[in-house]
Design a protein around this motif. Structure first.
Motif, short mmCIF file in Angstrom:
data_model
loop_
_atom_site.label_atom_id
_atom_site.label_comp_id
_atom_site.label_asym_id
_atom_site.label_seq_id
_atom_site.Cartn_x
_atom_site.Cartn_y
_atom_site.Cartn_z
N CYS A 1 0.84 -1.20 0.00
CA CYS A 1 0.00 0.00 0.00
C CYS A 1 0.87 1.24 0.00
CB CYS A 1 -0.87 -0.03 1.25
SG CYS A 1 -1.69 1.53 1.64
N VAL B 1 0.80 4.76 1.29
CA VAL B 1 0.00 5.46 2.31
C VAL B 1 -0.51 6.80 1.81
CG1 VAL B 1 1.08 4.34 4.31
CG2 VAL B 1 2.03 6.50 3.44
N ASN C 1 4.09 5.19 10.86
CA ASN C 1 5.56 5.21 10.85
C ASN C 1 6.16 5.54 9.50
OD1 ASN C 1 8.41 4.11 11.63
ND2 ASN C 1 7.73 2.75 9.98
N ALA C 2 5.49 5.18 8.40
CA ALA C 2 6.07 5.36 7.05
C ALA C 2 6.55 6.79 6.88
CB ALA C 2 5.05 5.02 5.97
N PHE D 1 18.97 9.85 15.45
CA PHE D 1 19.37 9.02 14.31
C PHE D 1 19.26 7.53 14.67
CE2 PHE D 1 20.52 12.55 11.88
CZ PHE D 1 21.20 13.45 12.67
N LEU E 1 17.13 4.30 5.85
CA LEU E 1 16.82 5.72 5.59
C LEU E 1 18.08 6.57 5.63
CD1 LEU E 1 14.43 7.76 5.10
CD2 LEU E 1 14.60 8.26 7.55
#
Ligand SMILES: NC(=O)C1=CN([C@@H]2O[C@H](COP(=O)(O)OP(=O)(O)OC[C@H]3O[C@@H](n4cnc5c(N)ncnc54)[C@H](O)[C@@H]3O)[C@@H](O)[C@H]2O)C=CC1
Ligand SMILES: CC/C=C\C[C@H](O)/C=C/C=C\C=C\C=C\C(=O)[C@@H](O)C/C=C\CCC(=O)O
Length: 261
Positions: free
Chosen positions: A63, A65, A91-92, A185, A190
């Motif tokens: 999905c 978001v 969270n995404a 961090f 990411l």
């Protein structure tokens, strides 16, 4: 809220912080829906989690978001699979100063969408039984990142929205607690984005400054972020809490001066 038998939806659950949170929830006998854009990584993650925690405890739902209809489908598929929804982790998130509009869409607009969908599926105002929402911000909202102005803005926004919604939930007796998580961090994929011009745009020339900051403040293990997230879920006294997680102070909370109104 005890976790045994609870049903959680985790956006960005295929890797990084989201996966660590999903693993922690599964370790505590919760059921988890991994909602993520990345089909391959998500399916691989589900296979591993099925091997570790047994089949039937975790589903993967591909999905985006930012697509409200698809996100709504993911919520509905989760309830269809597990019969209810108790926990939502928005969270995404991405780090993209070049396509900064996308960053706003994912990091802020979709957190708002995810929060409203969560309330539709958990709030007493919708005839449901209550639950917990955790929205993911960042320490960038406290130590703003000159190399990430729009990312920083989205993370400030997540805090403001979440604190306002927590008050609305209390005043409206939603039966839903809503908290925000601000990691420094964290050792996830990411971090690789700071090296990419496609992500950082003109700010990529500051990547060494960014790396110095990471060296100065340290890099956290995703497992500690998962530990903090579970505390936000299970501690029934927490609503509108702003949890900070740093190498220097570990898991702690930001406190705001009481409004003199
Ligand atoms: N890694 C770090 O240093 C920190 C990260 N955060 C925040 O934590 C959250 C998770 O970050 P990480 O795990 O580090 O990142 P990550 O990049 O390792 O994982 C993010 C996940 O979100 C998914 N995703 C991205 N866009 C999506 C979309 N449109 N729809 C559905 N899924 C999507 C990705 O496919 C990926 O699986 C983000 O909101 C990030 O801003 C906050 C503080 C520090
Ligand atoms: C590519 C990675 C993208 C984003 C990672 C993350 O979201 C950005 C973080 C930006 C800043 C991090 C700051 C970390 C600060 C600390 O670890 C603290 O120990 C510094 C001391 C005080 C902060 C001020 C306060 O606590 O209010």
């Amino acid at each position: 809220m005890a976790l045994h038998g609870r049903v959680a939806l985790v956006t960005g659950g295929a890797q990084g912080i989201g996966r660590a949170v999903a693993e922690a929830l599964l370790k505590n006998a919760a059921k988890v829906a991994l909602v993520d854009l990345n089909k391959q990584v998500g399916e691989d993650c589900k296979k591993i989690l099925d091997q570790e925690f047994g089949e039937g405890n975790c589903i993967f739902l591909q999905c985006d978001v930012t697509d409200r209809g698809k996100l709504q489908d993911a919520f509905e598929s989760t309830v269809q699979e597990f019969g209810k929804l108790d926990i939502v982790i928005n969270n995404a998130g991405i780090n993209n100063e070049k396509n900064w509009e996308k960053t706003i869409e994912v990091n802020l607009t979709s957190v708002i969408k995810g929060t409203y969908l969560a309330l539709e599926h958990m709030s007493k105002e919708h005839g449901k039984d209550g639950g917990v929402i955790v929205n993911v911000s960042s320490m960038a909202a406290f130590l703003h990142s000159p190399q990430q102005p729009v990312y920083t803005a989205t993370k400030y926004g997540v805090i403001g929205f979440t604190r306002a919604m927590a008050d609305a939930a209390e005043e409206g007796n939603y039966g839903v607690r809503i908290n925000v998580l601000c990691p420094a961090f964290v050792d996830t994929p990411l971090l690789q984005s700071i090296e990419q011009e496609d992500n950082m745009g003109k700010f990529v020339k500051y990547k060494d400054v960014f790396k110095e900051k990471m060296h100065k403040f340290g890099v956290l293990p995703p497992s500690l972020i998962a530990e903090g997230t579970l505390r936000l879920i299970t501690d029934n006294s927490l609503n509108g809490a702003v949890m900070k997680i740093t190498c220097s102070k570990g898991i702690h909370f930001h406190t705001y001066e009481a409004l003199s109104v």
